[in-house]
Design a protein around this motif. Sequence first.
Motif, PDB file in Angstrom:
ATOM      1  N   ILE A 161       5.693  74.787 -96.067  1.00 27.01           N
ATOM      2  CA  ILE A 161       6.062  73.421 -95.668  1.00 27.01           C
ATOM      3  C   ILE A 161       4.909  72.461 -95.932  1.00 27.01           C
ATOM      4  CG2 ILE A 161       6.631  71.939 -93.703  1.00 27.01           C
ATOM      5  CD1 ILE A 161       8.166  74.313 -92.531  1.00 27.01           C
ATOM      6  N   ILE A 162       3.677  72.895 -95.598  1.00 25.22           N
ATOM      7  CA  ILE A 162       2.491  72.045 -95.800  1.00 25.22           C
ATOM      8  C   ILE A 162       2.281  71.768 -97.285  1.00 25.22           C
ATOM      9  CG2 ILE A 162      -0.015  71.956 -95.594  1.00 25.22           C
ATOM     10  CD1 ILE A 162       0.278  73.547 -92.973  1.00 25.22           C
ATOM     11  N   VAL A 163       2.428  72.808 -98.115  1.00 24.24           N
ATOM     12  CA  VAL A 163       2.261  72.657 -99.559  1.00 24.24           C
ATOM     13  C   VAL A 163       3.311  71.675-100.115  1.00 24.24           C
ATOM     14  CG1 VAL A 163       2.423  73.810-101.796  1.00 24.24           C
ATOM     15  CG2 VAL A 163       1.195  74.902 -99.909  1.00 24.24           C
ATOM     16  N   ALA A 164       4.544  71.795 -99.656  1.00 25.24           N
ATOM     17  CA  ALA A 164       5.621  70.912-100.124  1.00 25.24           C
ATOM     18  C   ALA A 164       5.338  69.458 -99.770  1.00 25.24           C
ATOM     19  CB  ALA A 164       6.957  71.363 -99.520  1.00 25.24           C
ATOM     20  N   LEU A 165       4.817  69.231 -98.555  1.00 22.95           N
ATOM     21  CA  LEU A 165       4.484  67.866 -98.120  1.00 22.95           C
ATOM     22  C   LEU A 165       3.376  67.268 -98.986  1.00 22.95           C
ATOM     23  CD1 LEU A 165       4.587  68.241 -94.230  1.00 22.95           C
ATOM     24  CD2 LEU A 165       6.186  66.965 -95.667  1.00 22.95           C
ATOM     25  N   ILE A 166       2.355  68.097 -99.296  1.00 27.45           N
ATOM     26  CA  ILE A 166       1.240  67.632-100.131  1.00 27.45           C
ATOM     27  C   ILE A 166       1.737  67.239-101.519  1.00 27.45           C
ATOM     28  CG2 ILE A 166      -0.895  68.331-101.281  1.00 27.45           C
ATOM     29  CD1 ILE A 166      -1.509  70.051 -98.820  1.00 27.45           C
ATOM     30  N   ILE A 167       2.650  68.034-102.088  1.00 26.73           N
ATOM     31  CA  ILE A 167       3.204  67.760-103.422  1.00 26.73           C
ATOM     32  C   ILE A 167       3.986  66.453-103.413  1.00 26.73           C
ATOM     33  CG2 ILE A 167       4.875  68.539-105.161  1.00 26.73           C
ATOM     34  CD1 ILE A 167       4.048  71.419-104.455  1.00 26.73           C
ATOM     35  N   CYS A 168       4.786  66.240-102.341  1.00 32.52           N
ATOM     36  CA  CYS A 168       5.580  65.006-102.240  1.00 32.52           C
ATOM     37  C   CYS A 168       4.687  63.775-102.176  1.00 32.52           C
ATOM     38  CB  CYS A 168       6.490  65.060-101.018  1.00 32.52           C
ATOM     39  SG  CYS A 168       7.844  66.239-101.180  1.00 32.52           S
ATOM     40  N   LEU A 169       3.610  63.876-101.371  1.00 37.52           N
ATOM     41  CA  LEU A 169       2.682  62.741-101.242  1.00 37.52           C
ATOM     42  C   LEU A 169       1.987  62.445-102.560  1.00 37.52           C
ATOM     43  CD1 LEU A 169       1.074  63.489 -97.760  1.00 37.52           C
ATOM     44  CD2 LEU A 169       2.614  61.613 -98.338  1.00 37.52           C
ATOM     45  N   THR A 170       1.635  63.495-103.299  1.00 37.98           N
ATOM     46  CA  THR A 170       0.960  63.329-104.591  1.00 37.98           C
ATOM     47  C   THR A 170       1.857  62.634-105.605  1.00 37.98           C
ATOM     48  OG1 THR A 170      -0.325  65.338-104.200  1.00 37.98           O
ATOM     49  CG2 THR A 170      -0.208  64.522-106.481  1.00 37.98           C
ATOM     50  N   ILE A 171       3.129  63.051-105.646  1.00 34.97           N
ATOM     51  CA  ILE A 171       4.086  62.445-106.587  1.00 34.97           C
ATOM     52  C   ILE A 171       4.315  60.983-106.250  1.00 34.97           C
ATOM     53  CG2 ILE A 171       6.497  62.463-107.355  1.00 34.97           C
ATOM     54  CD1 ILE A 171       6.432  65.504-107.027  1.00 34.97           C
ATOM     55  N   THR A 172       4.437  60.669-104.957  1.00 36.02           N
ATOM     56  CA  THR A 172       4.716  59.283-104.522  1.00 36.02           C
ATOM     57  C   THR A 172       3.587  58.343-104.904  1.00 36.02           C
ATOM     58  OG1 THR A 172       6.020  60.078-102.665  1.00 36.02           O
ATOM     59  CG2 THR A 172       5.248  57.788-102.555  1.00 36.02           C
ATOM     60  N   THR A 173       2.361  58.773-104.682  1.00 31.70           N
ATOM     61  CA  THR A 173       1.208  57.909-104.976  1.00 31.70           C
ATOM     62  C   THR A 173       0.970  57.778-106.470  1.00 31.70           C
ATOM     63  OG1 THR A 173      -0.268  59.819-104.733  1.00 31.70           O
ATOM     64  CG2 THR A 173       0.038  58.407-102.808  1.00 31.70           C
ATOM     65  N   ALA A 174       1.525  58.709-107.246  1.00 33.17           N
ATOM     66  CA  ALA A 174       1.312  58.676-108.695  1.00 33.17           C
ATOM     67  C   ALA A 174       2.304  57.774-109.406  1.00 33.17           C
ATOM     68  CB  ALA A 174       1.415  60.103-109.275  1.00 33.17           C
ATOM     69  N   ILE A 175       3.376  57.344-108.702  1.00 36.41           N
ATOM     70  CA  ILE A 175       4.386  56.502-109.351  1.00 36.41           C
ATOM     71  C   ILE A 175       3.836  55.101-109.528  1.00 36.41           C
ATOM     72  CG2 ILE A 175       6.676  55.451-109.088  1.00 36.41           C
ATOM     73  CD1 ILE A 175       7.505  57.910-107.486  1.00 36.41           C
ATOM     74  N   PRO A 176       3.858  54.533-110.738  1.00 36.67           N
ATOM     75  CA  PRO A 176       3.337  53.179-110.976  1.00 36.67           C
ATOM     76  C   PRO A 176       4.093  52.155-110.147  1.00 36.67           C
ATOM     77  CG  PRO A 176       3.747  54.324-113.044  1.00 36.67           C
ATOM     78  CD  PRO A 176       4.357  55.172-111.969  1.00 36.67           C
ATOM     79  N   THR A 177       3.380  51.139-109.713  1.00 37.21           N
ATOM     80  CA  THR A 177       3.973  50.111-108.847  1.00 37.21           C
ATOM     81  C   THR A 177       5.092  49.352-109.534  1.00 37.21           C
ATOM     82  OG1 THR A 177       2.285  48.561-109.585  1.00 37.21           O
ATOM     83  CG2 THR A 177       1.835  49.753-107.549  1.00 37.21           C
ATOM     84  N   GLU A 178       5.064  49.275-110.881  1.00 36.30           N
ATOM     85  CA  GLU A 178       6.117  48.527-111.547  1.00 36.30           C
ATOM     86  C   GLU A 178       7.471  49.203-111.407  1.00 36.30           C
ATOM     87  OE1 GLU A 178       3.624  50.501-114.881  1.00 36.30           O
ATOM     88  OE2 GLU A 178       3.340  49.519-112.953  1.00 36.30           O
ATOM     89  N   PHE A 179       7.471  50.543-111.180  1.00 39.16           N
ATOM     90  CA  PHE A 179       8.735  51.237-110.968  1.00 39.16           C
ATOM     91  C   PHE A 179       9.216  51.090-109.542  1.00 39.16           C
ATOM     92  CE2 PHE A 179       6.967  53.475-114.657  1.00 39.16           C
ATOM     93  CZ  PHE A 179       8.037  53.370-115.528  1.00 39.16           C
ATOM     94  N   LEU A 180       8.262  50.940-108.614  1.00 40.04           N
ATOM     95  CA  LEU A 180       8.642  50.774-107.212  1.00 40.04           C
ATOM     96  C   LEU A 180       9.106  49.366-106.923  1.00 40.04           C
ATOM     97  CD1 LEU A 180       5.706  52.708-105.492  1.00 40.04           C
ATOM     98  CD2 LEU A 180       8.040  53.515-105.889  1.00 40.04           C
ATOM     99  N   ASN A 181       8.533  48.376-107.629  1.00 36.84           N
ATOM    100  CA  ASN A 181       8.881  46.982-107.400  1.00 36.84           C
ATOM    101  C   ASN A 181       9.199  46.303-108.725  1.00 36.84           C
ATOM    102  OD1 ASN A 181       8.250  46.698-104.471  1.00 36.84           O
ATOM    103  ND2 ASN A 181       6.237  47.350-105.212  1.00 36.84           N
ATOM    104  N   PRO A 182      10.308  46.635-109.343  1.00 36.78           N
ATOM    105  CA  PRO A 182      10.636  46.051-110.647  1.00 36.78           C
ATOM    106  C   PRO A 182      10.863  44.554-110.537  1.00 36.78           C
ATOM    107  CG  PRO A 182      12.537  47.183-109.730  1.00 36.78           C
ATOM    108  CD  PRO A 182      11.370  47.525-108.842  1.00 36.78           C
ATOM    109  N   THR A 183      10.475  43.845-111.583  1.00 33.18           N
ATOM    110  CA  THR A 183      10.668  42.402-111.617  1.00 33.18           C
ATOM    111  C   THR A 183      11.970  42.101-112.331  1.00 33.18           C
ATOM    112  OG1 THR A 183       8.289  42.060-111.699  1.00 33.18           O
ATOM    113  CG2 THR A 183       9.706  40.209-112.404  1.00 33.18           C
ATOM    114  N   LEU A 184      12.802  41.316-111.700  1.00 34.43           N
ATOM    115  CA  LEU A 184      14.086  40.977-112.276  1.00 34.43           C
ATOM    116  C   LEU A 184      13.975  39.691-113.063  1.00 34.43           C
ATOM    117  CD1 LEU A 184      16.452  41.707-109.256  1.00 34.43           C
ATOM    118  CD2 LEU A 184      15.921  43.198-111.166  1.00 34.43           C
TER     119      LEU A 184
END
Length: 220
Positions: A7-30
């Motif tokens: 469970i701990i390993v899975a949580l660490i992987i999720c946090l790593t993936i989230t922080t690696a996503i570029p901000t332009e994908f999280l907040n696209p400009t319309l």
Amino acid sequence: MKTLKRIIVALIICLTITTAIPTEFLNPTLTVEAHSGRTDRYGGHKDNKNKSGLGYYHYHCGGYPAHLHENGVCPYAGKNSASSSSSTNKSNAGTTNTTSNSSSSNKNSNNNSQFTTTTNNSKTPEVKISDTSYDNVAFNALYYAKNNSDVYEACGDDAKALYNHFISSGITEGRQSSEKFSIFVYRDNNQDLVDTFGDDLIKYYDHFIEYGYNENRVSK
């Protein structure tokens, strides 16, 4: 214990993936466009549903956003020239003051309105129109000559020639023909007339003379 570690390993992987996503994908400009469509020979087109918020008719000159031509003048006129002059000044930093002043003068010239007035100076004689037979609330030969130097150069003091120029060319170019009347301002601010006259500019001109002036309709 193994389950807890997983469970701990899975949580660490999720946090790593989230922080690696570029901000332009999280907040696209319309990018919002009022609408698309072909422009007419004047560089504009109808907007019957007023999607642009600018009224029945507007322009898209040079790929700029939808806009109106106040008094027949494009607000983006000379923008490309001004940008070019600015880039030239940056690339030639350190040149003499004479060159800088010349570039600044060119910028000011490019930002002037499309139709300039050249009346009383050392090279141009004072405009004098003695024939007032073509004058009315929507057209004044003296005003038209003073505020359209290119037309005055071609027509001189001939009131009939000035009037004919406005009716045949100036009206479609959006040139203001008197102190009280601008054809595009009158059309763009009177939707009931647009519904009746469409693109027939002469009818707007006639209507202002016969009715619009006395009704205090927006016309300049």
